[in-house]
Structure formats: C-alpha cells, structure tokens
Design a protein around this motif. Sequence first.
Motif, PDB file in Angstrom:
ATOM      1  N   ASP A  46       0.828  -1.204   0.000  1.00  0.00           N
ATOM      2  CA  ASP A  46       0.000   0.000   0.000  1.00  0.00           C
ATOM      3  C   ASP A  46       0.865   1.259   0.000  1.00  0.00           C
ATOM      4  OD1 ASP A  46      -2.289  -1.544   0.027  1.00  0.00           O
ATOM      5  OD2 ASP A  46      -2.796  -1.109   2.121  1.00  0.00           O
ATOM      6  N   LEU A  47       1.955   1.238   0.764  1.00  0.00           N
ATOM      7  CA  LEU A  47       2.871   2.382   0.792  1.00  0.00           C
ATOM      8  C   LEU A  47       3.526   2.589  -0.572  1.00  0.00           C
ATOM      9  CD1 LEU A  47       4.594   1.760   4.235  1.00  0.00           C
ATOM     10  CD2 LEU A  47       2.878   3.499   3.708  1.00  0.00           C
ATOM     11  N   LYS A  48       3.979   1.498  -1.183  1.00  0.00           N
ATOM     12  CA  LYS A  48       4.605   1.590  -2.509  1.00  0.00           C
ATOM     13  C   LYS A  48       3.623   2.148  -3.528  1.00  0.00           C
ATOM     14  CE  LYS A  48       7.878  -2.225  -2.045  1.00  0.00           C
ATOM     15  NZ  LYS A  48       8.238  -3.561  -2.532  1.00  0.00           N
ATOM     16  N   ARG A  49       2.403   1.646  -3.500  1.00  0.00           N
ATOM     17  CA  ARG A  49       1.372   2.093  -4.446  1.00  0.00           C
ATOM     18  C   ARG A  49       1.096   3.587  -4.271  1.00  0.00           C
ATOM     19  NH1 ARG A  49      -2.401  -0.998  -2.727  1.00  0.00           N
ATOM     20  NH2 ARG A  49      -1.438  -2.817  -3.624  1.00  0.00           N
ATOM     21  N   TYR A  50       1.017   4.040  -3.025  1.00  0.00           N
ATOM     22  CA  TYR A  50       0.764   5.462  -2.762  1.00  0.00           C
ATOM     23  C   TYR A  50       1.883   6.317  -3.349  1.00  0.00           C
ATOM     24  CZ  TYR A  50       0.629   9.912  -0.423  1.00  0.00           C
ATOM     25  OH  TYR A  50       0.633  11.266  -0.177  1.00  0.00           O
ATOM     26  N   VAL A  51       3.128   5.962  -3.071  1.00  0.00           N
ATOM     27  CA  VAL A  51       4.262   6.754  -3.551  1.00  0.00           C
ATOM     28  C   VAL A  51       4.358   6.707  -5.070  1.00  0.00           C
ATOM     29  CG1 VAL A  51       6.791   6.968  -3.507  1.00  0.00           C
ATOM     30  CG2 VAL A  51       5.542   6.531  -1.387  1.00  0.00           C
ATOM     31  N   GLU A  52       4.124   5.553  -5.661  1.00  0.00           N
ATOM     32  CA  GLU A  52       4.191   5.432  -7.127  1.00  0.00           C
ATOM     33  C   GLU A  52       3.123   6.263  -7.826  1.00  0.00           C
ATOM     34  OE1 GLU A  52       3.883   1.195  -7.564  1.00  0.00           O
ATOM     35  OE2 GLU A  52       6.043   0.908  -7.288  1.00  0.00           O
ATOM     36  N   ASN A  53       2.003   6.526  -7.161  1.00  0.00           N
ATOM     37  CA  ASN A  53       0.913   7.292  -7.762  1.00  0.00           C
ATOM     38  C   ASN A  53       0.979   8.787  -7.474  1.00  0.00           C
ATOM     39  OD1 ASN A  53      -0.495   5.217  -9.170  1.00  0.00           O
ATOM     40  ND2 ASN A  53      -1.166   4.431  -7.201  1.00  0.00           N
ATOM     41  N   LEU A  54       2.014   9.230  -6.751  1.00  0.00           N
ATOM     42  CA  LEU A  54       2.184  10.662  -6.545  1.00  0.00           C
ATOM     43  C   LEU A  54       2.535  11.323  -7.880  1.00  0.00           C
ATOM     44  CD1 LEU A  54       4.274  10.714  -3.255  1.00  0.00           C
ATOM     45  CD2 LEU A  54       1.881  11.402  -3.528  1.00  0.00           C
ATOM     46  N   PRO A  55       2.121  12.571  -8.082  1.00  0.00           N
ATOM     47  CA  PRO A  55       2.463  13.249  -9.343  1.00  0.00           C
ATOM     48  C   PRO A  55       3.962  13.464  -9.466  1.00  0.00           C
ATOM     49  CG  PRO A  55       1.303  14.736  -7.849  1.00  0.00           C
ATOM     50  CD  PRO A  55       1.316  13.397  -7.203  1.00  0.00           C
ATOM     51  N   ALA A  56       4.449  13.444 -10.671  1.00  0.00           N
ATOM     52  CA  ALA A  56       5.868  13.658 -10.937  1.00  0.00           C
ATOM     53  C   ALA A  56       6.217  15.133 -10.692  1.00  0.00           C
ATOM     54  CB  ALA A  56       6.210  13.278 -12.369  1.00  0.00           C
ATOM     55  N   ALA A  57       7.401  15.363 -10.183  1.00  0.00           N
ATOM     56  CA  ALA A  57       7.873  16.737  -9.985  1.00  0.00           C
ATOM     57  C   ALA A  57       8.167  17.359 -11.336  1.00  0.00           C
ATOM     58  CB  ALA A  57       9.126  16.732  -9.123  1.00  0.00           C
TER      59      ALA A  57
END
Length: 58
Positions: A46-57
């Motif tokens: 769940d943590l990995k999925r959350y971080v992977e779905n953050l918008p790109a800088a």
Amino acid sequence: MIKLSVTIPEAAEMIGIGRSSLYALFKEKKITPRKSGKRTLILVDDLKRYVENLPAAS
C-alpha cells in the motif's frame, strides 16, 4: 526476510513523512491501516502504491 507490513512509525519513515501526515492519509482513505490485535499495521505494498501514484515533480 522481506516485511509484508510495518508499524506506523516505520511506515512514516519509509515514505518520508510525519506520523500526523500518515494519519491524514488514513482519514483521506489513501492508505488503509490494518489491525492485528492492538497493533496497527500498514501493508508495504500500500505504501509503494501510494508513492508510485504521486504526481511527478516538474
């Protein structure tokens, strides 16, 4: 051995946020906490999925 779940302090450290920010993510239903007795656990996936779905800088 690879951990499947982590505690709240470990989860916050893993994704580089504070505990209060992690609780806000729970409230927003972006990450789902799990209970095992009195312990609150967060799935590493769940943590990995959350971080992977953050918008790109930009």
